[in-house]
Design a protein around this motif. Sequence first.
Motif, mmCIF file in Angstrom:
data_model
loop_
_atom_site.group_PDB
_atom_site.id
_atom_site.type_symbol
_atom_site.label_atom_id
_atom_site.label_comp_id
_atom_site.label_asym_id
_atom_site.label_seq_id
_atom_site.Cartn_x
_atom_site.Cartn_y
_atom_site.Cartn_z
ATOM 1 N N CYS A 37 0.821 -1.220 0.000
ATOM 2 C CA CYS A 37 0.000 0.000 0.000
ATOM 3 C C CYS A 37 0.852 1.266 0.000
ATOM 4 O O CYS A 37 0.571 2.200 -0.739
ATOM 5 C CB CYS A 37 -0.944 0.014 1.202
ATOM 6 S SG CYS A 37 -2.165 -1.316 1.168
ATOM 7 N N GLN A 45 3.001 4.954 -2.975
ATOM 8 C CA GLN A 45 2.751 4.532 -4.348
ATOM 9 C C GLN A 45 2.890 3.021 -4.526
ATOM 10 O O GLN A 45 3.423 2.557 -5.517
ATOM 11 C CB GLN A 45 3.688 5.275 -5.306
ATOM 12 C CG GLN A 45 3.524 6.774 -5.270
ATOM 13 C CD GLN A 45 2.094 7.211 -5.576
ATOM 14 O OE1 GLN A 45 1.471 6.737 -6.505
ATOM 15 N NE2 GLN A 45 1.571 8.110 -4.769
ATOM 16 N N GLU A 50 -3.562 2.369 -5.931
ATOM 17 C CA GLU A 50 -4.511 2.847 -6.945
ATOM 18 C C GLU A 50 -5.883 2.190 -6.829
ATOM 19 O O GLU A 50 -6.859 2.723 -7.322
ATOM 20 C CB GLU A 50 -3.940 2.643 -8.348
ATOM 21 C CG GLU A 50 -3.771 1.193 -8.750
ATOM 22 C CD GLU A 50 -3.110 1.049 -10.100
ATOM 23 O OE1 GLU A 50 -3.583 0.207 -10.881
ATOM 24 O OE2 GLU A 50 -2.131 1.770 -10.366
ATOM 25 N N GLN A 55 -6.035 7.339 -0.798
ATOM 26 C CA GLN A 55 -4.599 7.103 -0.994
ATOM 27 C C GLN A 55 -3.913 6.925 0.358
ATOM 28 O O GLN A 55 -4.103 7.731 1.271
ATOM 29 C CB GLN A 55 -3.998 8.307 -1.715
ATOM 30 C CG GLN A 55 -2.522 8.212 -1.927
ATOM 31 C CD GLN A 55 -2.158 7.839 -3.336
ATOM 32 O OE1 GLN A 55 -3.002 7.772 -4.189
ATOM 33 N NE2 GLN A 55 -0.898 7.603 -3.567
#
Length: 138
Positions: A37, A45, A50, A55
């Motif tokens: 994650c 990232q 995604e 996020q």
Amino acid sequence: MMMRLAVTLAIAAGPVWAQGNGLEEGRDLFLYFCAECHGKDAASQGPMAEMMALQPPDLTHLAARNNGAFPIEAVAKQIDGRQPVAAHGDMPMFGPSLDEDQFVTLALPSGQPMMVSRSLGSLITYLQSVQNPPEGTD
């Protein structure tokens, strides 16, 4: 009584664990538990990021977002599940995975000792090592 127990535990724990200890172990734990994650570089990232509704935070700026002080206690509580992560309640709680019989004592910014499992101490040490300076400083 509670204060006496805390002092006894702090004394029994011995000297504060050198937070440079466990860096390699912490990196390995991060890559195993967190990188999907938060990304291999801890900058949010990872391959799962995604697909998530929110996020995951960039873990390289935890200190910058906390007035330059790494929030050891808050990070420990979020990782081991004592403090829920409101921003994304689906974060797995790794406390049981990091439980062990060996404990270390970390120094909080106030100088107060905090006992955690050796694995959690290593993971926190690694996260401290990847902190970026606040914007506008070198």
